[in-house]
Design a protein around this motif. Structure first.
Motif, PDB file in Angstrom:
ATOM      1  N   ASP A 189     -31.455   3.105  -5.387  1.00 12.22           N
ATOM      2  CA  ASP A 189     -30.574   3.534  -6.475  1.00 12.22           C
ATOM      3  C   ASP A 189     -31.110   2.986  -7.790  1.00 12.22           C
ATOM      4  O   ASP A 189     -30.641   1.957  -8.293  1.00 12.22           O
ATOM      5  CB  ASP A 189     -29.168   2.986  -6.185  1.00 12.22           C
TER       6      ASP A 189
ATOM      7  N   THR B 240     -31.816   7.780  -5.682  1.00  4.89           N
ATOM      8  CA  THR B 240     -30.687   8.315  -6.450  1.00  4.89           C
ATOM      9  C   THR B 240     -30.762   7.760  -7.871  1.00  4.89           C
ATOM     10  O   THR B 240     -31.106   6.598  -8.070  1.00  4.89           O
ATOM     11  CB  THR B 240     -29.329   7.941  -5.821  1.00  4.89           C
TER      12      THR B 240
ATOM     13  N   ASN C  63     -28.637   8.176 -11.898  1.00  2.00           N
ATOM     14  CA  ASN C  63     -27.441   8.666 -12.602  1.00  2.00           C
ATOM     15  C   ASN C  63     -27.666   8.402 -14.090  1.00  2.00           C
ATOM     16  O   ASN C  63     -28.655   7.742 -14.454  1.00  2.00           O
ATOM     17  CB  ASN C  63     -26.164   8.008 -12.046  1.00  2.00           C
TER      18      ASN C  63
ATOM     19  N   LEU D  44     -28.409   4.808 -14.988  1.00  2.00           N
ATOM     20  CA  LEU D  44     -29.718   4.314 -14.542  1.00  2.00           C
ATOM     21  C   LEU D  44     -30.849   4.898 -15.400  1.00  2.00           C
ATOM     22  O   LEU D  44     -31.858   4.217 -15.631  1.00  2.00           O
ATOM     23  CB  LEU D  44     -29.934   4.649 -13.057  1.00  2.00           C
TER      24      LEU D  44
ATOM     25  N   LYS E 128     -27.359  16.368  -8.586  1.00  2.00           N
ATOM     26  CA  LYS E 128     -26.168  15.530  -8.424  1.00  2.00           C
ATOM     27  C   LYS E 128     -25.086  16.032  -9.374  1.00  2.00           C
ATOM     28  O   LYS E 128     -25.337  16.194 -10.583  1.00  2.00           O
ATOM     29  CB  LYS E 128     -26.554  14.083  -8.748  1.00  2.00           C
TER      30      LYS E 128
ATOM     31  N   PHE F 231     -18.202   5.861  -3.403  1.00  2.00           N
ATOM     32  CA  PHE F 231     -18.607   4.633  -4.096  1.00  2.00           C
ATOM     33  C   PHE F 231     -17.862   3.438  -3.503  1.00  2.00           C
ATOM     34  O   PHE F 231     -16.713   3.150  -3.875  1.00  2.00           O
ATOM     35  CB  PHE F 231     -18.287   4.751  -5.585  1.00  2.00           C
TER      36      PHE F 231
ATOM     37  N   ARG G 150     -17.141   0.191  -6.054  1.00  4.23           N
ATOM     38  CA  ARG G 150     -16.142   0.411  -7.120  1.00  4.23           C
ATOM     39  C   ARG G 150     -14.729   0.468  -6.546  1.00  4.23           C
ATOM     40  O   ARG G 150     -13.772   0.160  -7.257  1.00  4.23           O
ATOM     41  CB  ARG G 150     -16.481   1.677  -7.915  1.00  4.23           C
TER      42      ARG G 150
ATOM     43  N   ALA H 270     -22.637   4.980  -1.525  1.00  5.75           N
ATOM     44  CA  ALA H 270     -23.180   4.540  -2.816  1.00  5.75           C
ATOM     45  C   ALA H 270     -22.387   3.350  -3.336  1.00  5.75           C
ATOM     46  O   ALA H 270     -21.410   2.927  -2.710  1.00  5.75           O
ATOM     47  CB  ALA H 270     -23.135   5.695  -3.810  1.00  5.75           C
ATOM     48  N   SER H 271     -22.855   2.827  -4.474  1.00  5.05           N
ATOM     49  CA  SER H 271     -22.247   1.616  -5.027  1.00  5.05           C
ATOM     50  C   SER H 271     -22.254   0.507  -3.968  1.00  5.05           C
ATOM     51  O   SER H 271     -21.274  -0.195  -3.759  1.00  5.05           O
ATOM     52  CB  SER H 271     -20.815   1.935  -5.517  1.00  5.05           C
TER      53      SER H 271
ATOM     54  N   ARG I  20     -23.406  -2.963  -2.848  1.00  4.39           N
ATOM     55  CA  ARG I  20     -23.717  -4.155  -3.657  1.00  4.39           C
ATOM     56  C   ARG I  20     -24.189  -5.348  -2.832  1.00  4.39           C
ATOM     57  O   ARG I  20     -24.603  -6.352  -3.395  1.00  4.39           O
ATOM     58  CB  ARG I  20     -22.447  -4.593  -4.410  1.00  4.39           C
TER      59      ARG I  20
ATOM     60  N   THR J  89     -27.379   4.137  -0.428  1.00  5.82           N
ATOM     61  CA  THR J  89     -28.228   3.983  -1.604  1.00  5.82           C
ATOM     62  C   THR J  89     -27.869   2.670  -2.269  1.00  5.82           C
ATOM     63  O   THR J  89     -26.689   2.366  -2.494  1.00  5.82           O
ATOM     64  CB  THR J  89     -28.124   5.173  -2.582  1.00  5.82           C
TER      65      THR J  89
HETATM   66  O1  G3P Z   1     -25.121   5.529  -6.797  1.00  8.95           O
HETATM   67  C1  G3P Z   1     -23.999   5.128  -7.550  1.00  8.95           C
HETATM   68  C2  G3P Z   1     -24.173   3.718  -7.927  1.00  8.95           C
HETATM   69  O2  G3P Z   1     -25.219   3.625  -8.851  1.00  8.95           O
HETATM   70  C3  G3P Z   1     -22.995   3.058  -8.497  1.00  8.95           C
HETATM   71  O3  G3P Z   1     -23.185   1.712  -8.276  1.00  8.95           O
HETATM   72  O4  G3P Z   1     -22.827  -0.672  -8.625  1.00  8.95           O
HETATM   73  O5  G3P Z   1     -22.657   0.936 -10.560  1.00  8.95           O
HETATM   74  O6  G3P Z   1     -20.896   0.871  -8.809  1.00  8.95           O
HETATM   75  P1  G3P Z   1     -22.343   0.653  -9.121  1.00  8.95           P
END
Ligand code: G3P
Length: 217
Positions: free
Chosen positions: A6, A26, A28, A31, A83, A129, A132, A163-164, A166, A183
């Motif tokens: 990611d 991935t 966004n 990023l 996406k 996610f 989050r 995703a998300s 951590r 990811t």
């Molecule tokens: O792929 C989604 C991801 O980038 C979000 O991660 O840690 O910003 O919630 P985060």
């Protein structure tokens, strides 16, 4: 379970890719901002390194513009997954682009019902996610489990792209539940190799080896 990385950091992607750790990438808008690069250029470079799906996100909010952006992003390389956010316009875009044969990753998913309608709209990937949801004291992993059950109940082919992510625990739990893909940022993927007992054990081996006075090379 597939590992997507990611990030839009090309060096980090290349390093993990050389180790066989990258099944896809991935990105966004956040990023892309962090990379400091032009979205089209950096995405093209990532696609030249990685053969698996590379997600590139549209930024329009209306379906007709999203579709146009998605087609432009998909033209970068055959392994682009367009996406789109989990909005009604995003779902319309998903349906159109997936019908045209493009891979679509539906992102910003926070409920099982959202995942259900994304699958019905033809999503290749759904991106719930995890982190989050945990941030607001909900259970991200419970959502992954619910989506797994629902998709299996009805044989949806949409892949769960957790995703998300951590932490190493998130990765283990996703693997236990049966997410198709996680990811995670490069640091989280690299952190999977670490264990305090590995470090401690290696330290002891090095001390004892030094006492032998031997060399292998
Ligand atoms: O792929 C989604 C991801 O980038 C979000 O991660 O840690 O910003 O919630 P985060």
């Amino acid at each position: 379970m597939k590992f997507f990385v990611d990030t839009a950091d090309v060096e980090a992607i290349a390093e993990l890719n050389d180790l066989g750790m990258v099944d896809g990438v991935t990105t966004n808008p956040s990023l892309i901002l962090k990379s400091g690069r032009n979205i089209l250029e950096v995405t093209r470079e990532i696609c030249s390194i990685v053969s698996g799906p590379v997600s590139a996100e549209v930024v329009a909010l209306k379906a007709d513009e999203m579709i146009a952006e998605g087609r432009k992003l998909a033209a970068i390389a055959p392994n682009i997954a367009v996406k789109v956010p989990l909005t009604w316009d995003g779902l319309k875009t998903c349906k159109t682009l997936s019908s045209e044969g493009f891979m679509v990753n539906v992102t910003l998913c926070f409920s099982a019902n959202q995942a259900l309608i994304a699958a019905k709209a033809g999503a290749t990937f759904i991106s719930p996610f995890v982190g989050r949801l945990d941030d607001i004291n909900l259970d991200g992993m419970e959502l992954i489990a619910d989506i797994r059950t629902i998709y299996d109940n009805y044989d949806f082919s949409t892949q769960i792209l957790a995703a998300s992510i951590r932490s190493a625990n998130h990765v283990t739990e996703c693997a236990r539940i049966g997410a198709d893909v996680i990811t995670a940022p490069p640091a989280v993927i690299k952190g999977l190799a670490g264990h305090v007992l590995t470090d401690k054990g290696l330290d002891q081996f090095m001390k004892d080896w030094a006492k032998t006075g031997q060399k292998i090379l």
